[in-house]
Write an enzyme that holds these catalytic residues in place. Structure first.
Site, short mmCIF file in Angstrom:
data_model
loop_
_atom_site.label_atom_id
_atom_site.label_comp_id
_atom_site.label_asym_id
_atom_site.label_seq_id
_atom_site.Cartn_x
_atom_site.Cartn_y
_atom_site.Cartn_z
N ARG A 15 14.31 28.34 46.28
CA ARG A 15 13.72 27.21 46.48
C ARG A 15 13.78 26.01 45.36
NH1 ARG A 15 13.83 25.79 50.54
NH2 ARG A 15 12.18 24.19 50.32
N ILE A 16 13.26 26.67 44.06
CA ILE A 16 13.36 25.68 43.05
C ILE A 16 14.90 24.99 42.61
CG2 ILE A 16 12.69 25.50 40.64
CD1 ILE A 16 10.44 25.19 42.54
N CYS A 160 4.33 25.36 38.20
CA CYS A 160 3.97 24.26 39.30
C CYS A 160 2.41 24.06 39.14
CB CYS A 160 4.20 24.44 40.68
SG CYS A 160 3.69 26.14 41.26
N THR A 161 1.52 25.12 38.99
CA THR A 161 0.17 25.21 39.04
C THR A 161 -0.50 24.66 37.70
OG1 THR A 161 0.10 27.44 38.65
CG2 THR A 161 -0.61 26.85 40.74
N ARG A 206 1.23 41.92 47.87
CA ARG A 206 2.43 40.95 48.24
C ARG A 206 3.01 41.74 49.19
NH1 ARG A 206 3.58 36.84 43.15
NH2 ARG A 206 1.71 37.63 42.09
N THR A 219 -2.66 36.10 39.15
CA THR A 219 -1.96 34.74 38.66
C THR A 219 -2.19 34.83 37.01
OG1 THR A 219 -2.50 32.40 38.42
CG2 THR A 219 -4.22 33.70 39.15
N ARG A 242 -2.93 32.73 48.24
CA ARG A 242 -1.71 32.26 49.14
C ARG A 242 -2.11 32.03 50.53
NH1 ARG A 242 3.22 34.32 46.86
NH2 ARG A 242 2.90 33.88 44.32
N ASN A 323 4.23 22.09 45.46
CA ASN A 323 4.61 23.07 44.17
C ASN A 323 6.10 23.19 44.20
OD1 ASN A 323 3.35 24.17 46.93
ND2 ASN A 323 5.05 25.80 46.50
N1 LIG Z 1 8.70 28.19 44.74
C1 LIG Z 1 7.65 27.33 43.95
O1 LIG Z 1 6.76 26.58 44.62
C2 LIG Z 1 7.82 27.61 42.46
C3 LIG Z 1 7.27 26.43 41.68
C4 LIG Z 1 7.23 26.68 40.13
C5 LIG Z 1 7.80 27.40 39.85
N2 LIG Z 1 8.60 28.57 40.63
C6 LIG Z 1 9.14 29.66 39.91
O2 LIG Z 1 10.73 29.65 39.89
C7 LIG Z 1 11.18 31.04 40.04
C8 LIG Z 1 11.94 30.87 41.35
O3 LIG Z 1 11.12 30.61 42.49
P1 LIG Z 1 11.59 30.27 43.94
O4 LIG Z 1 10.43 30.03 44.71
O5 LIG Z 1 12.91 29.45 43.73
O6 LIG Z 1 12.30 31.77 44.33
P2 LIG Z 1 13.32 32.21 45.36
O7 LIG Z 1 13.41 31.04 46.53
O8 LIG Z 1 13.25 33.51 45.54
O9 LIG Z 1 14.78 31.91 44.43
C9 LIG Z 1 15.15 32.79 43.41
C10 LIG Z 1 16.78 32.84 43.55
O10 LIG Z 1 17.20 33.62 42.77
C11 LIG Z 1 18.27 34.73 43.05
N3 LIG Z 1 18.29 35.61 41.89
C12 LIG Z 1 17.46 36.90 42.10
N4 LIG Z 1 18.28 37.48 40.76
C13 LIG Z 1 19.06 36.66 40.32
C14 LIG Z 1 19.80 36.89 39.23
N5 LIG Z 1 19.98 38.06 38.22
N6 LIG Z 1 20.93 36.00 38.76
C15 LIG Z 1 20.99 34.87 39.85
N7 LIG Z 1 19.83 34.62 40.76
C16 LIG Z 1 19.01 35.47 41.11
C17 LIG Z 1 17.39 34.96 44.24
O11 LIG Z 1 18.49 35.72 45.10
P3 LIG Z 1 17.78 37.10 46.01
O12 LIG Z 1 16.78 36.28 46.92
O13 LIG Z 1 18.83 37.47 46.70
O14 LIG Z 1 17.02 37.91 45.26
C18 LIG Z 1 17.08 33.69 44.98
O15 LIG Z 1 18.05 33.25 45.68
C19 LIG Z 1 10.07 31.87 39.95
O16 LIG Z 1 10.00 32.48 38.79
C20 LIG Z 1 8.88 31.10 40.41
O17 LIG Z 1 7.66 31.58 39.91
C21 LIG Z 1 8.43 28.60 41.81
#
Ligand SMILES: NC(=O)c1ccc[n+]([C@@H]2O[C@H](COP(=O)([O-])OP(=O)(O)OC[C@H]3O[C@@H](n4cnc5c(N)ncnc54)[C@H](OP(=O)(O)O)[C@@H]3O)[C@@H](O)[C@H]2O)c1
Length: 343
Positions: A15-16, A160-161, A206, A219, A242, A323
């Site tokens: 997502r990010i 984000c928070t 979760r 959190t 959530r 977020n």
């Molecule tokens: N979503 C939000 O609103 C948000 C906002 C701010 C910060 N964040 C933070 O940003 C981070 C990512 O969040 P997200 O929501 O983007 O999660 P996400 O959608 O699950 O994206 C993470 C991606 O990284 C991949 N991945 C896992 N292990 C890896 C590795 N070793 N090397 C390279 N890629 C790998 C995952 O693949 P798989 O799915 O196959 O494991 C997935 O595609 C988290 O720490 C989260 O707390 C998220």
């Protein structure tokens, strides 16, 4: 703005990671920040597909093509790696300036240092470090980005928070003094929750269906706030819940101020303060629902129609934030602020 573009790679294209790439193009900053590589576990076909089509942010307003192991976005070539040991990718050969770590899998200094050894001169995390000593700096853009320097190697863009609430607490503390703050985040679902019950996560809550329940989760927001505002140490309490919506969250802040303030006076102060953070913060008095803020690039939008105060110094403030999109835009801001220090 520096003439030499910043060369970045993204590790973790979820997502990010995808919002980050897209926000670069949509905000017109893709000429200054060039994504030259992405490492992700998914197949390149899926990466291309989900760059082009996004259920939350819509169809990419440009072109996304595939050329063997490259993704071509608006004509820009991005090399794709599929390593689950990204610290072993030969980053050195790519000559990147910053690795944007968006997988969420690396937050300790020892593991992040392996990226540095493999040729990433600087790392910007999309999440907080495991502890404050695991990163050189934690930055909330608009609050402490001027502290970035050319010596730092591992920087966190916080969460984000944290980006949504630290500027608010900062402005309140400097004007009225914050005695105690209770934060409740109503957060949209994330990919660390299953669609239906499943053995998905070590946090038992979760494992529950994201779309069937309101799910309280652990959190680190209170510690995250204290890292940025150490004068509030021990005075911030947070819980996160959530809720079954796909994007956009809200923080309900209840704070005990050191002085009594009327609702009108507080709202005037919040409006004036957010106006000073133009582009980062906004305020609105309209009767909103969360979806109104989908794809909103601000770190937070204060909903002044919900502000209330009491004669004992209590104040209640509601902050909306996208977020995904808000945070992705802040990561870009932090990267550009850092760039000015070393290029
Ligand atoms: N979503 C939000 O609103 C948000 C906002 C701010 C910060 N964040 C933070 O940003 C981070 C990512 O969040 P997200 O929501 O983007 O999660 P996400 O959608 O699950 O994206 C993470 C991606 O990284 C991949 N991945 C896992 N292990 C890896 C590795 N070793 N090397 C390279 N890629 C790998 C995952 O693949 P798989 O799915 O196959 O494991 C997935 O595609 C988290 O720490 C989260 O707390 C998220």
């Amino acid at each position: 703005m520096s003439k030499k573009p910043l060369k970045v790679a993204i590790n973790g294209y979820g997502r990010i990671g995808r919002c980050l790439l897209r926000a670069l193009y949509e905000s017109g900053r893709s000429d200054n920040i060039k994504v030259i590589a992405i490492n992700e576990l998914a197949h390149i076909d899926s990466m291309v597909y989900l760059t082009r089509y996004d259920s939350t942010h819509g169809v990419f307003p440009g072109t996304v093509e595939q050329d063997n192991s490259k993704i071509i976005v608006n004509g820009d070539e991005i090399k794709v790696f599929n390593s689950n040991r990204p610290e072993e990718v030969s980053w050195h050969d790519l000559g990147i300036d910053i690795l944007m770590e968006c997988s969420g899998q690396y937050s300790e200094r020892t593991e992040l240092h392996r990226f540095i050894e493999s040729g990433c001169p600087r790392i910007l995390l999309s999440h907080p470090g495991a502890s404050s000593s695991d990163v050189d700096k934690t930055i909330v853009y608009g609050v402490n980005h001027s502290t970035l320097d050319d010596k730092s190697r591992i920087v966190s863009a916080a969460s984000c928070t944290t980006n949504a609430i630290v500027p608010v607490l900062d402005m309140l503390h400097s004007q009225y003094g914050v005695n105690t703050a209770f934060l409740t985040t109503w957060h949209s679902v994330m990919n660390d929750q299953p669609l239906i019950d499943g053995y998905h996560h070590h946090d038992l809550r979760r494992t529950r269906s994201a779309m069937q329940s309101i799910v309280p989760v652990a959190t680190g927001l209170a510690q995250g706030v204290e890292r940025l505002l150490p004068m509030l140490s021990g005075r911030v309490h947070a819980k996160a819940i959530r809720v079954p919506i796909h994007n956009v969250s809200a923080i309900d802040l209840v704070t005990n101020l050191n002085s009594t303030v009327s609702k009108e006076e507080l709202n005037n102060f919040l409006k004036k303060s957010t106006n000073k953070l133009k582009g980062l913060f906004a305020h609105s008095e309209r009767p909103h629902a969360s979806i109104d803020f989908n794809h909103n690039p601000h770190s937070g939008i204060i909903d002044t129609s919900h502000t209330s105060t009491s004669s004992s110094g209590l104040a209640n403030i509601l902050v909306w934030f996208d977020n995904e999109w808000g945070f992705a835009n802040r990561m870009i801001d932090v990267a550009e602020a850092w760039q000015k220090k070393f290029i």
